[in-house]
Design an enzyme around this catalytic site. Structure first.
Site, PDB file in Angstrom:
ATOM      1  N   HIS A 145     -16.938  14.533 -49.877  1.00  0.00           N
ATOM      2  CA  HIS A 145     -17.577  15.740 -49.347  1.00  0.00           C
ATOM      3  C   HIS A 145     -17.512  15.658 -47.827  1.00  0.00           C
ATOM      4  O   HIS A 145     -17.985  14.695 -47.233  1.00  0.00           O
ATOM      5  CB  HIS A 145     -19.028  15.858 -49.803  1.00  0.00           C
ATOM      6  CG  HIS A 145     -19.674  17.130 -49.345  1.00  0.00           C
ATOM      7  ND1 HIS A 145     -19.670  18.293 -50.095  1.00  0.00           N
ATOM      8  CD2 HIS A 145     -20.336  17.443 -48.198  1.00  0.00           C
ATOM      9  CE1 HIS A 145     -20.291  19.254 -49.448  1.00  0.00           C
ATOM     10  NE2 HIS A 145     -20.707  18.764 -48.292  1.00  0.00           N
ATOM     11  N   CYS A 146     -16.926  16.673 -47.207  1.00  0.00           N
ATOM     12  CA  CYS A 146     -16.738  16.660 -45.754  1.00  0.00           C
ATOM     13  C   CYS A 146     -17.755  17.581 -45.082  1.00  0.00           C
ATOM     14  O   CYS A 146     -17.708  18.802 -45.283  1.00  0.00           O
ATOM     15  CB  CYS A 146     -15.321  17.102 -45.401  1.00  0.00           C
ATOM     16  SG  CYS A 146     -15.000  17.138 -43.620  1.00  0.00           S
ATOM     17  N   PRO A 147     -18.666  17.054 -44.272  1.00  0.00           N
ATOM     18  CA  PRO A 147     -19.656  17.908 -43.610  1.00  0.00           C
ATOM     19  C   PRO A 147     -19.036  18.827 -42.560  1.00  0.00           C
ATOM     20  O   PRO A 147     -19.596  19.874 -42.251  1.00  0.00           O
ATOM     21  CB  PRO A 147     -20.609  16.903 -42.962  1.00  0.00           C
ATOM     22  CG  PRO A 147     -19.798  15.657 -42.780  1.00  0.00           C
ATOM     23  CD  PRO A 147     -18.857  15.625 -43.948  1.00  0.00           C
TER      24      PRO A 147
END
Length: 329
Positions: A145-147
């Site tokens: 998951h890439c912020p």
């Protein structure tokens, strides 16, 4: 609880807003502060054309990474109402889930050699799928998951993510190289630069350092994902190798089909391989495994990612495999 969820969703957009603010400021610094004071009209034209071509492709790839779906699990993998009821009544949920999983093309198992079941989504996870606590759903071939894009990176948008990294490198190095001579002139206080306002000098100097630092940071991440792409691995699989029923952890990556084929699975083939448009191969559920994988995983996919006729005979029971995803609410 709903208020906390709304606060969390707002907070998750902050990194994206930060990136967009920096990009917009870099645009102003380059186009207004630098190009606005270039001594030659011809040089200004070259700078503007090259910069805007790179800027448009970079922004488009970033938006595709943000707004593209990462890959929802097909409905076939979700327990039906009767299966959920049967699971609740079963004296041994593990055995019951094993029987449910027999109708699906799944081969990866947990550390205890059990079918991989997500209690939150109430689905049997397809091979290489994982649950994302931030997105609150299971994602096909989840990488992480890439912020910075406020999105999961999975099967459906992995190409957009790696092309975003690639064009981020192109954009930052373009800005850095174009601005570098003028930053040096300002630093050395060349007489021709004295007419610039202090704000323009500040913007030119800072955009040079910011672009250079971002290039060094992002290029390392891009090289890492280029390595993953070439070896058909995900970030999660780098930390924990997949396990297969009665086989344990396979020593060599079972999904590795060779660098060329691995790259074509992500980038596709043809003119738009390196463009931020969807050209990836496969469906995120079935995978062609290499020779070192368990024998029941050696299956072939056609170029459009659908299962072959023989494969459907093996995997289908009463219900045909439906590859249409279930979108999250």
């Amino acid at each position: 609880m709903n208020v906390l969820l709304q606060i969390q969703r707002v907070a998750q957009t902050i990194p994206v807003l930060i990136i967009m603010t920096i990009v917009l400021w870099s645009y102003y610094a380059f186009v207004v502060s630098l190009c606005g004071v270039l001594p030659s009209p011809e040089l200004k034209t070259v700078y503007m054309i090259v910069y805007h071509l790179v800027f448009i492709v970079f922004c488009f790839s970033y938006l595709r990474a943000i707004f593209s779906d990462s890959g929802a699990v097909p409905p076939q993998f979700y327990l039906t109402a009767s299966e959920k009821e049967g699971l609740e009544r079963s004296p041994d949920p593990r055995v019951y889930l094993e029987s449910v999983g027999e109708r699906l093309p799944v081969h990866e198992v947990t550390l205890t050699n059990s079918v991989r079941y997500c209690e939150v989504c109430q689905c049997i996870k397809p091979d290489r799928a994982h649950h994302c606590s931030m997105c609150r759903r299971c994602v096909l071939k989840m990488d992480h998951h890439c912020p910075w894009i406020n999105n999961c990176v999975g099967f459906r948008n992995y190409k957009f993510f790696v092309t975003f990294l690639m064009y981020s490198c192109v954009y930052t190095i373009t800005v850095s190289l174009f601005v570098a001579p003028w930053a040096v002139f300002i630093w050395n206080r060349v007489p021709e630069m004295r007419d610039l306002s202090e704000m323009d000098k500040f913007n030119i100097m800072i955009v040079f350092f910011v672009a250079t630092m971002f290039f060094l940071a992002v290029s390392g991440l891009w090289v890492f994902h280029a390595f993953l792409t070439a070896n058909n691995k995900s970030t999660l699989e780098m930390g924990r190798a997949p396990r297969f029923r009665n086989q344990g952890t396979v020593g060599k990556n079972p999904y590795d089909q060779g660098c060329k084929t691995n790259c074509m699975d992500v980038y596709g083939t043809g003119t738009f391989m390196l463009c931020p448009v969807y050209t990836s191969r496969g469906n995120g559920v079935l995978y062609q495994a290499a020779e070192q994988a368990p024998s029941d995983m050696r299956r072939l996919l056609s170029s459009n990612g659908t299962a072959s006729e023989d494969e459907e005979i093996v995997y289908n029971s009463e219900i045909p495999l439906n590859l249409e995803p279930v979108m999250s609410a």
